[in-house]
Design an enzyme around this catalytic site. Structure first.
Site, PDB file in Angstrom:
ATOM      1  N   TRP A  19      -6.841  27.570 -23.938  1.00 58.89           N
ATOM      2  CA  TRP A  19      -7.179  27.183 -26.055  1.00 58.89           C
ATOM      3  C   TRP A  19      -5.907  27.235 -26.128  1.00 58.89           C
ATOM      4  O   TRP A  19      -5.948  28.323 -27.841  1.00 58.89           O
ATOM      5  CB  TRP A  19      -7.979  28.699 -25.913  1.00 58.89           C
ATOM      6  CG  TRP A  19      -9.290  29.012 -24.844  1.00 58.89           C
ATOM      7  CD1 TRP A  19      -9.396  30.445 -24.811  1.00 58.89           C
ATOM      8  CD2 TRP A  19     -10.020  28.520 -23.911  1.00 58.89           C
ATOM      9  NE1 TRP A  19     -10.709  30.489 -23.843  1.00 58.89           N
ATOM     10  CE2 TRP A  19     -10.776  29.739 -23.107  1.00 58.89           C
ATOM     11  CE3 TRP A  19     -10.491  27.238 -24.244  1.00 58.89           C
ATOM     12  CZ2 TRP A  19     -12.166  28.998 -22.247  1.00 58.89           C
ATOM     13  CZ3 TRP A  19     -11.425  26.832 -23.308  1.00 58.89           C
ATOM     14  CH2 TRP A  19     -12.064  27.344 -22.923  1.00 58.89           C
ATOM     15  N   GLN A  44     -30.878  21.764 -42.210  1.00 57.49           N
ATOM     16  CA  GLN A  44     -32.348  21.126 -42.452  1.00 57.49           C
ATOM     17  C   GLN A  44     -32.936  20.837 -43.804  1.00 57.49           C
ATOM     18  O   GLN A  44     -33.624  19.794 -43.500  1.00 57.49           O
ATOM     19  CB  GLN A  44     -33.002  23.558 -41.716  1.00 57.49           C
ATOM     20  CG  GLN A  44     -34.508  23.240 -41.887  1.00 57.49           C
ATOM     21  CD  GLN A  44     -34.739  22.270 -40.501  1.00 57.49           C
ATOM     22  OE1 GLN A  44     -34.255  23.172 -39.139  1.00 57.49           O
ATOM     23  NE2 GLN A  44     -36.198  22.849 -40.425  1.00 57.49           N
ATOM     24  N   GLU A  97      -9.506  33.421 -32.280  1.00 59.50           N
ATOM     25  CA  GLU A  97      -8.772  34.670 -33.117  1.00 59.50           C
ATOM     26  C   GLU A  97      -9.492  35.990 -32.960  1.00 59.50           C
ATOM     27  O   GLU A  97      -9.957  36.484 -34.420  1.00 59.50           O
ATOM     28  CB  GLU A  97      -8.286  33.911 -34.871  1.00 59.50           C
ATOM     29  CG  GLU A  97      -7.740  33.155 -34.255  1.00 59.50           C
ATOM     30  CD  GLU A  97      -6.351  33.178 -35.141  1.00 59.50           C
ATOM     31  OE1 GLU A  97      -6.524  33.894 -36.248  1.00 59.50           O
ATOM     32  OE2 GLU A  97      -5.738  31.461 -35.547  1.00 59.50           O
ATOM     33  N   GLY A  98     -11.005  36.374 -32.073  1.00 65.10           N
ATOM     34  CA  GLY A  98     -11.640  37.334 -31.374  1.00 65.10           C
ATOM     35  C   GLY A  98     -12.346  37.142 -32.446  1.00 65.10           C
ATOM     36  O   GLY A  98     -13.267  36.652 -33.611  1.00 65.10           O
ATOM     37  N   THR A  99     -13.645  37.399 -31.557  1.00 64.32           N
ATOM     38  CA  THR A  99     -15.309  36.869 -31.825  1.00 64.32           C
ATOM     39  C   THR A  99     -15.788  38.103 -32.771  1.00 64.32           C
ATOM     40  O   THR A  99     -14.889  39.103 -32.479  1.00 64.32           O
ATOM     41  CB  THR A  99     -15.788  37.651 -29.762  1.00 64.32           C
ATOM     42  OG1 THR A  99     -15.489  38.599 -29.441  1.00 64.32           O
ATOM     43  CG2 THR A  99     -15.558  36.438 -28.505  1.00 64.32           C
TER      44      THR A  99
HETATM   45  N1  COS Z   1      -1.567  46.347 -36.304  1.00 62.14           N
HETATM   46  C1  COS Z   1      -1.323  46.419 -35.395  1.00 62.14           C
HETATM   47  N2  COS Z   1      -0.706  47.439 -34.064  1.00 62.14           N
HETATM   48  C2  COS Z   1      -2.520  47.593 -33.706  1.00 62.14           C
HETATM   49  C3  COS Z   1      -3.372  46.632 -34.121  1.00 62.14           C
HETATM   50  C4  COS Z   1      -3.095  46.574 -35.197  1.00 62.14           C
HETATM   51  N3  COS Z   1      -3.792  45.169 -36.145  1.00 62.14           N
HETATM   52  N4  COS Z   1      -4.474  47.256 -33.395  1.00 62.14           N
HETATM   53  C5  COS Z   1      -3.592  47.649 -31.448  1.00 62.14           C
HETATM   54  N5  COS Z   1      -2.137  48.229 -32.058  1.00 62.14           N
HETATM   55  C6  COS Z   1      -1.426  49.337 -32.031  1.00 62.14           C
HETATM   56  C7  COS Z   1      -2.352  50.585 -31.171  1.00 62.14           C
HETATM   57  O1  COS Z   1      -1.747  50.857 -32.330  1.00 62.14           O
HETATM   58  C8  COS Z   1      -2.119  51.074 -30.378  1.00 62.14           C
HETATM   59  O2  COS Z   1      -0.492  50.954 -30.267  1.00 62.14           O
HETATM   60  P1  COS Z   1      -0.133  52.402 -29.830  1.00 62.14           P
HETATM   61  O3  COS Z   1      -0.593  52.084 -27.737  1.00 62.14           O
HETATM   62  O4  COS Z   1       1.494  52.884 -29.425  1.00 62.14           O
HETATM   63  O5  COS Z   1      -1.381  53.320 -29.872  1.00 62.14           O
HETATM   64  C9  COS Z   1      -2.066  49.777 -28.966  1.00 62.14           C
HETATM   65  O6  COS Z   1      -1.828  48.147 -30.322  1.00 62.14           O
HETATM   66  C10 COS Z   1      -2.695  49.105 -28.344  1.00 62.14           C
HETATM   67  O7  COS Z   1      -4.291  49.256 -28.662  1.00 62.14           O
HETATM   68  P2  COS Z   1      -5.172  49.146 -28.413  1.00 62.14           P
HETATM   69  O8  COS Z   1      -5.076  50.367 -27.462  1.00 62.14           O
HETATM   70  O9  COS Z   1      -6.171  49.898 -29.051  1.00 62.14           O
HETATM   71  O10 COS Z   1      -5.883  48.055 -27.631  1.00 62.14           O
HETATM   72  P3  COS Z   1      -6.973  47.482 -26.763  1.00 62.14           P
HETATM   73  O11 COS Z   1      -6.154  47.351 -25.655  1.00 62.14           O
HETATM   74  O12 COS Z   1      -7.694  48.553 -27.485  1.00 62.14           O
HETATM   75  O13 COS Z   1      -7.449  46.189 -27.801  1.00 62.14           O
HETATM   76  C11 COS Z   1      -8.696  45.183 -29.442  1.00 62.14           C
HETATM   77  C12 COS Z   1      -7.889  46.208 -29.029  1.00 62.14           C
HETATM   78  C13 COS Z   1      -9.348  44.822 -28.744  1.00 62.14           C
HETATM   79  C14 COS Z   1      -8.754  45.264 -30.903  1.00 62.14           C
HETATM   80  C15 COS Z   1      -7.910  44.385 -28.807  1.00 62.14           C
HETATM   81  O14 COS Z   1      -7.602  43.990 -27.797  1.00 62.14           O
HETATM   82  C16 COS Z   1      -8.413  42.595 -29.621  1.00 62.14           C
HETATM   83  O15 COS Z   1      -8.146  42.411 -30.880  1.00 62.14           O
HETATM   84  N6  COS Z   1      -8.583  41.381 -28.421  1.00 62.14           N
HETATM   85  C17 COS Z   1      -8.854  40.122 -29.425  1.00 62.14           C
HETATM   86  C18 COS Z   1      -7.944  39.522 -29.499  1.00 62.14           C
HETATM   87  C19 COS Z   1      -7.923  38.439 -30.348  1.00 62.14           C
HETATM   88  O16 COS Z   1      -9.180  37.919 -31.226  1.00 62.14           O
HETATM   89  N7  COS Z   1      -8.572  36.829 -29.410  1.00 62.14           N
HETATM   90  C20 COS Z   1      -7.642  36.119 -30.169  1.00 62.14           C
HETATM   91  C21 COS Z   1      -6.806  34.996 -29.604  1.00 62.14           C
HETATM   92  S1  COS Z   1      -6.457  33.717 -30.547  1.00 62.14           S
HETATM   93  S2  COS Z   1      -7.958  32.941 -30.259  1.00 62.14           S
END
Ligand code: COS
Length: 380
Positions: free
Chosen positions: A156, A337, A364-366
């Site tokens: 993508w 519509q 950019e995130g669902t």
């Molecule tokens: N800004 C800065 N740091 C961030 C952050 C943010 N917005 N979100 C998370 N982090 C940091 C956390 O603080 C954590 O750091 P530490 O390990 O030092 O504590 C680290 O990143 C990992 O964060 P977390 O454990 O929350 O990660 P997860 O794997 O649980 O994921 C989500 C969190 C679901 C929010 C993330 O995977 C996400 O945004 N997914 C969607 C991805 C996306 O938008 N894809 C589209 C791609 S572009 S088309």
């Protein structure tokens, strides 16, 4: 509390609006139909400073801030959502390099993005098996002497066939280390081993380029590492926080166009001896649509303002993105519509808006991921 735009913000909005009316609106339907990547329009956007709205003048940007960026994005999306997403990703790539790059990386890449020398930049995070969970990515980068060698697949990727530079995330440690063993690299378009896969046949945004990428032993110098080793995941999260303001703005631009068209159509179309705008059955969906778009706009501009003023904005960007994209979906559906059967054919632009707006709830995130981000913040 100030709700007035500054002079700079008004100027960016006005300049972009005039450009969209003159150069984008007349060709938007043709771009959609022919799936033509709008290179010449992107070059013009760069000349107007719109490929680096929030980047410093010293790097070729407009230095106009995030609110101005959001307003410009709304305008471009009003004309052509495909052009808007290409602009959004290029701005995001420029910002991420400007924020996390070394002096050498900034001066090598950012001016090429802002000037239009590179037609676009690409953001290569998602993979076939790692979408909402980028921490599960499988692409690897291993050190080999003075270089890094990248192997894997990305999915993508917006503008992947045209980008001058790709921001690429890869695993630089054990899978068990999860998000803590991911690093970020700058890879130039045309680097040997970087293969562009098939162009996706999408429901909407048909003039934007969405491809898969394969990295087969792609060798980049040590200086291609962006930010800290194993610090890439946070860079991705921070970039996406900003990117979500862009997508909320894009959704608003698409739905705003649909609403303008529905209003014009409702005043013009006569049934039962009067314009259909005289019927409450038409008035109420228009009223609800205007209200929801204004609410979404306020959420979006607040998130933009927080980012611009250096305050935390992750939750607010997620709120803006989920609300604006879902409201925009409802609005475009109502506007279609109002058009009746004419909304279901390609003669009226609302058919294109209906297809284009759908992805704003996904990329950019669902919507579901935005709610995860918001809920974590609420429950912290
Ligand atoms: N800004 C800065 N740091 C961030 C952050 C943010 N917005 N979100 C998370 N982090 C940091 C956390 O603080 C954590 O750091 P530490 O390990 O030092 O504590 C680290 O990143 C990992 O964060 P977390 O454990 O929350 O990660 P997860 O794997 O649980 O994921 C989500 C969190 C679901 C929010 C993330 O995977 C996400 O945004 N997914 C969607 C991805 C996306 O938008 N894809 C589209 C791609 S572009 S088309």
């Amino acid at each position: 509390m100030e709700l007035e735009l500054t002079e700079t913000q008004s100027l960016i909005q006005k300049t972009t609006r005039e450009f969209v009316d003159r150069a984008i609106l007349p060709v938007a339907a043709e771009l959609d139909r022919s799936e033509r990547f709008p290179k010449e329009i992107l070059a013009e956007l760069a000349k107007l400073g719109l490929m680096g709205v929030n980047l410093p003048v010293s790097l070729g940007g407009a230095e106009a801030g995030v609110v101005a960026y959001s307003l410009a994005m709304m305008e471009v999306a009003r004309g052509c959502a495909s052009t808007a997403v290409t602009m959004a990703v290029t701005n995001m790539v420029g910002e991420v390099i400007a924020k996390f790059g070394t002096e050498e990386q900034r001066s090598r890449y950012v001016p090429r993005l802002t000037s239009g020398e590179y037609v676009a930049g690409s953001f290569a995070l998602s993979e076939p098996e790692a979408g909402s969970d980028p921490g599960g990515m499988r692409t690897t980068a291993r050190q080999d002497g003075d270089s890094w060698v990248i192997d894997g697949q990305k999915q993508w990727i917006t503008s992947g066939s045209h980008a001058g530079v790709f921001v690429v995330w890869a695993r630089t440690g054990d899978v068990a280390a999860g998000t803590k063993a991911i690093s970020c690299f700058l890879v130039e378009g045309g680097t040997p081993g970087l293969k562009v896969g098939k162009k996706e046949d999408k429901m909407g945004l048909r003039a934007s380029d969405t491809v898969s990428l394969t990295f087969e032993g792609v060798r980049v110098p040590a200086s291609a590492l962006l930010g800290q080793l194993n610090g890439g995941f946070k860079i991705a999260m921070m970039a996406l926080d900003g990117g979500r303001i862009g997508i909320a703005s894009q959704a608003l631009g698409i739905a705003g166009a649909a609403l303008d068209e529905a209003v014009a159509y409702a005043k013009d179309r006569k049934q039962f001896g009067q314009p259909i705008s005289a019927f409450q059955g038409i008035q109420w969906p228009l009223a609800d649509s205007k209200t929801e778009l204004d609410a979404a706009r306020l959420l979006t501009l607040r998130a933009a303002w927080l980012k611009e003023s250096g305050q935390p904005f992750s939750k607010e960007a997620a709120m803006a993105k989920v609300y604006a994209s879902e409201a925009a979906g409802r609005v475009v559906d109502r506007c279609l519509q109002v058009h009746g059967g004419y909304g279901f054919v390609k003669e009226f632009p609302v058919e294109r808006h209906y297809r284009d707006v759908r992805v704003t709830r996904i990329y950019e995130g669902t919507s579901e991921i935005q709610r995860v981000v918001i809920a974590r913040s609420v429950l912290r």
